[in-house]
Design a protein around this motif. Sequence first.
Motif, PDB file in Angstrom:
ATOM      1  N   LYS A   1      12.170  10.063  -5.408  1.00 57.65           N
ATOM      2  CA  LYS A   1      11.560   9.908  -6.726  1.00 57.65           C
ATOM      3  C   LYS A   1      10.444   8.879  -6.642  1.00 57.65           C
ATOM      4  CE  LYS A   1      15.303   6.698  -7.948  1.00 57.65           C
ATOM      5  NZ  LYS A   1      16.478   6.482  -8.837  1.00 57.65           N
ATOM      6  N   THR A   2       9.513   8.983  -7.566  1.00 60.99           N
ATOM      7  CA  THR A   2       8.366   8.082  -7.561  1.00 60.99           C
ATOM      8  C   THR A   2       8.769   6.701  -8.045  1.00 60.99           C
ATOM      9  OG1 THR A   2       6.867   9.934  -7.980  1.00 60.99           O
ATOM     10  CG2 THR A   2       6.031   7.722  -8.420  1.00 60.99           C
ATOM     11  N   ALA A   3       8.457   5.686  -7.245  1.00 59.69           N
ATOM     12  CA  ALA A   3       8.700   4.300  -7.647  1.00 59.69           C
ATOM     13  C   ALA A   3       7.427   3.669  -8.200  1.00 59.69           C
ATOM     14  CB  ALA A   3       9.211   3.480  -6.462  1.00 59.69           C
ATOM     15  N   LYS A   4       6.282   4.083  -7.678  1.00 64.09           N
ATOM     16  CA  LYS A   4       4.981   3.646  -8.178  1.00 64.09           C
ATOM     17  C   LYS A   4       4.065   4.854  -8.161  1.00 64.09           C
ATOM     18  CE  LYS A   4       0.974   0.763  -7.065  1.00 64.09           C
ATOM     19  NZ  LYS A   4       0.360  -0.111  -6.042  1.00 64.09           N
ATOM     20  N   LYS A   5       3.496   5.185  -9.308  1.00 63.62           N
ATOM     21  CA  LYS A   5       2.691   6.386  -9.424  1.00 63.62           C
ATOM     22  C   LYS A   5       1.464   6.332  -8.517  1.00 63.62           C
ATOM     23  CE  LYS A   5       4.033   7.507 -14.157  1.00 63.62           C
ATOM     24  NZ  LYS A   5       3.564   7.743 -15.546  1.00 63.62           N
ATOM     25  N   VAL A   6       1.013   7.516  -8.155  1.00 64.12           N
ATOM     26  CA  VAL A   6      -0.180   7.638  -7.324  1.00 64.12           C
ATOM     27  C   VAL A   6      -1.376   7.021  -8.042  1.00 64.12           C
ATOM     28  CG1 VAL A   6      -1.819   9.263  -6.326  1.00 64.12           C
ATOM     29  CG2 VAL A   6       0.638   9.709  -6.156  1.00 64.12           C
ATOM     30  N   SER A   7      -2.125   6.212  -7.318  1.00 61.49           N
ATOM     31  CA  SER A   7      -3.362   5.660  -7.856  1.00 61.49           C
ATOM     32  C   SER A   7      -4.460   5.804  -6.824  1.00 61.49           C
ATOM     33  CB  SER A   7      -3.190   4.180  -8.233  1.00 61.49           C
ATOM     34  OG  SER A   7      -2.934   3.394  -7.076  1.00 61.49           O
ATOM     35  N   ALA A   8      -5.685   5.920  -7.296  1.00 62.30           N
ATOM     36  CA  ALA A   8      -6.834   6.037  -6.399  1.00 62.30           C
ATOM     37  C   ALA A   8      -8.056   5.490  -7.107  1.00 62.30           C
ATOM     38  CB  ALA A   8      -7.062   7.494  -6.001  1.00 62.30           C
ATOM     39  N   GLY A   9      -8.959   4.894  -6.331  1.00 59.90           N
ATOM     40  CA  GLY A   9     -10.168   4.356  -6.915  1.00 59.90           C
ATOM     41  C   GLY A   9     -11.137   3.914  -5.849  1.00 59.90           C
ATOM     42  N   ALA A  10     -12.330   3.560  -6.286  1.00 66.14           N
ATOM     43  CA  ALA A  10     -13.366   3.120  -5.361  1.00 66.14           C
ATOM     44  C   ALA A  10     -12.981   1.793  -4.722  1.00 66.14           C
ATOM     45  CB  ALA A  10     -14.697   2.987  -6.090  1.00 66.14           C
TER      46      ALA A  10
ATOM     47  N   SER B   1     -16.349   2.096   3.986  1.00 62.56           N
ATOM     48  CA  SER B   1     -15.151   2.589   3.302  1.00 62.56           C
ATOM     49  C   SER B   1     -15.519   3.004   1.883  1.00 62.56           C
ATOM     50  CB  SER B   1     -14.068   1.508   3.270  1.00 62.56           C
ATOM     51  OG  SER B   1     -14.531   0.338   2.602  1.00 62.56           O
ATOM     52  N   LEU B   2     -14.826   4.010   1.365  1.00 65.85           N
ATOM     53  CA  LEU B   2     -15.185   4.582   0.078  1.00 65.85           C
ATOM     54  C   LEU B   2     -14.097   4.419  -0.979  1.00 65.85           C
ATOM     55  CD1 LEU B   2     -16.739   7.936   1.359  1.00 65.85           C
ATOM     56  CD2 LEU B   2     -17.959   5.854   0.662  1.00 65.85           C
ATOM     57  N   PHE B   3     -12.901   4.928  -0.685  1.00 64.76           N
ATOM     58  CA  PHE B   3     -11.852   4.982  -1.694  1.00 64.76           C
ATOM     59  C   PHE B   3     -10.513   4.527  -1.138  1.00 64.76           C
ATOM     60  CE2 PHE B   3     -14.928   8.325  -2.720  1.00 64.76           C
ATOM     61  CZ  PHE B   3     -15.318   7.895  -3.991  1.00 64.76           C
ATOM     62  N   LEU B   4      -9.703   4.011  -2.039  1.00 63.25           N
ATOM     63  CA  LEU B   4      -8.371   3.527  -1.714  1.00 63.25           C
ATOM     64  C   LEU B   4      -7.356   4.302  -2.533  1.00 63.25           C
ATOM     65  CD1 LEU B   4      -6.436   1.201  -0.584  1.00 63.25           C
ATOM     66  CD2 LEU B   4      -7.004  -0.007  -2.705  1.00 63.25           C
ATOM     67  N   GLY B   5      -6.234   4.689  -1.924  1.00 64.24           N
ATOM     68  CA  GLY B   5      -5.162   5.365  -2.644  1.00 64.24           C
ATOM     69  C   GLY B   5      -3.820   4.790  -2.262  1.00 64.24           C
ATOM     70  N   SER B   6      -2.859   4.825  -3.174  1.00 62.17           N
ATOM     71  CA  SER B   6      -1.529   4.287  -2.866  1.00 62.17           C
ATOM     72  C   SER B   6      -0.478   4.909  -3.762  1.00 62.17           C
ATOM     73  CB  SER B   6      -1.511   2.762  -3.037  1.00 62.17           C
ATOM     74  OG  SER B   6      -1.712   2.400  -4.397  1.00 62.17           O
ATOM     75  N   ALA B   7       0.756   4.853  -3.301  1.00 62.33           N
ATOM     76  CA  ALA B   7       1.918   5.299  -4.069  1.00 62.33           C
ATOM     77  C   ALA B   7       3.162   4.811  -3.348  1.00 62.33           C
ATOM     78  CB  ALA B   7       1.954   6.817  -4.201  1.00 62.33           C
ATOM     79  N   SER B   8       4.281   4.734  -4.054  1.00 62.25           N
ATOM     80  CA  SER B   8       5.540   4.372  -3.402  1.00 62.25           C
ATOM     81  C   SER B   8       6.668   5.222  -3.955  1.00 62.25           C
ATOM     82  CB  SER B   8       5.849   2.882  -3.557  1.00 62.25           C
ATOM     83  OG  SER B   8       6.004   2.535  -4.915  1.00 62.25           O
ATOM     84  N   TYR B   9       7.720   5.352  -3.153  1.00 59.84           N
ATOM     85  CA  TYR B   9       8.809   6.281  -3.441  1.00 59.84           C
ATOM     86  C   TYR B   9      10.148   5.649  -3.094  1.00 59.84           C
ATOM     87  CZ  TYR B   9       4.645   9.129  -2.912  1.00 59.84           C
ATOM     88  OH  TYR B   9       3.363   9.598  -3.000  1.00 59.84           O
ATOM     89  N   GLU B  10      11.174   6.091  -3.789  1.00 64.52           N
ATOM     90  CA  GLU B  10      12.536   5.650  -3.524  1.00 64.52           C
ATOM     91  C   GLU B  10      13.426   6.874  -3.406  1.00 64.52           C
ATOM     92  OE1 GLU B  10      15.715   2.354  -5.236  1.00 64.52           O
ATOM     93  OE2 GLU B  10      14.311   3.327  -6.613  1.00 64.52           O
ATOM     94  N   SER B  11      14.361   6.847  -2.466  1.00 67.81           N
ATOM     95  CA  SER B  11      15.265   7.975  -2.315  1.00 67.81           C
ATOM     96  C   SER B  11      16.128   8.115  -3.558  1.00 67.81           C
ATOM     97  CB  SER B  11      16.150   7.799  -1.081  1.00 67.81           C
ATOM     98  OG  SER B  11      17.018   6.695  -1.251  1.00 67.81           O
ATOM     99  N   ASP B  12      16.535   9.344  -3.841  1.00 66.17           N
ATOM    100  CA  ASP B  12      17.376   9.581  -5.021  1.00 66.17           C
ATOM    101  C   ASP B  12      18.651   8.753  -4.973  1.00 66.17           C
ATOM    102  OD1 ASP B  12      15.555  11.338  -6.083  1.00 66.17           O
ATOM    103  OD2 ASP B  12      16.596  13.151  -5.398  1.00 66.17           O
ATOM    104  N   ALA B  13      19.162   8.518  -3.776  1.00 69.71           N
ATOM    105  CA  ALA B  13      20.390   7.737  -3.622  1.00 69.71           C
ATOM    106  C   ALA B  13      20.132   6.238  -3.730  1.00 69.71           C
ATOM    107  CB  ALA B  13      21.042   8.053  -2.285  1.00 69.71           C
ATOM    108  N   GLY B  14      18.861   5.847  -3.748  1.00 73.07           N
ATOM    109  CA  GLY B  14      18.518   4.435  -3.865  1.00 73.07           C
ATOM    110  C   GLY B  14      18.712   3.642  -2.593  1.00 73.07           C
ATOM    111  N   ASP B  15      18.842   4.312  -1.456  1.00 72.57           N
ATOM    112  CA  ASP B  15      19.129   3.592  -0.216  1.00 72.57           C
ATOM    113  C   ASP B  15      17.955   3.559   0.750  1.00 72.57           C
ATOM    114  OD1 ASP B  15      19.116   6.252   0.448  1.00 72.57           O
ATOM    115  OD2 ASP B  15      21.092   6.260   1.412  1.00 72.57           O
TER     116      ASP B  15
END
Length: 220
Positions: free
Chosen positions: A57-66, A88-102
């Motif tokens: 599941k998403t822990a931090k939503k996808v983001s992107a920008g210059a 360099s042009l653009f930066l993107g990031s996101a984070s995720y956590e397993s459904d079990a939280g482990d």
Amino acid sequence: MRQQGYVRVAAMGLGMVMGLGVLAACGGAEREDTASALDEAQVRSVLPDAPSMPGWKTAKKVSAGALDSTFTRSTICPNKGNKGCEASLFLGSASYESDAGDAHASLWMVAYEDEKAAEAGYDVLWKDMARKTGRKNADLGPVGEERNARRGPLGYSDDAEAITGQIRVGTAILWLSADARDNDGLDGGFVQDIAALFAERARQAQNGEDPSAGLDDVRG
């Protein structure tokens, strides 16, 4: 910086934020850069969405920008003159956590103007990241044109460790940092699976496709 909790990731300051270029290097012929530069929308599309990561599941939503602010450049490229961020042009990031939280995984990427710029920045950025991560080498599997990874303790747990890796895929540099509640979980192959997923989606975008790869597509 590391967030609190038993399952967290860290790399390069604020948490750092790859595309498989086709190399024509046969028979002594000069290599031709064929991977295309990514725009902001494409960078956003490379970061996996929920359907592409079953069991997560998403822990931090996808983001992107210059990648154009002094603060962001100094965080991603904390060297004199922000070396490593040239073209360099653009930066993107996101984070995720397993459904079990482990388990937890964070992904970042920087898109460059061309493959030559990404290649030039690779060693500069890895040298800085390697100083801040574990001392043991780790294996991301056969992804990208260049890859490095380190493994080390989380710092607040006697048992768990984190793996931080960097991959170059064509005109982009990708990073991932992942850990699990225990090292058996970290050794379960999920780090290599996520690395393969990230790299394949970057390759698809640089080939002009809509990134569609999911974990089920890259698992061996």
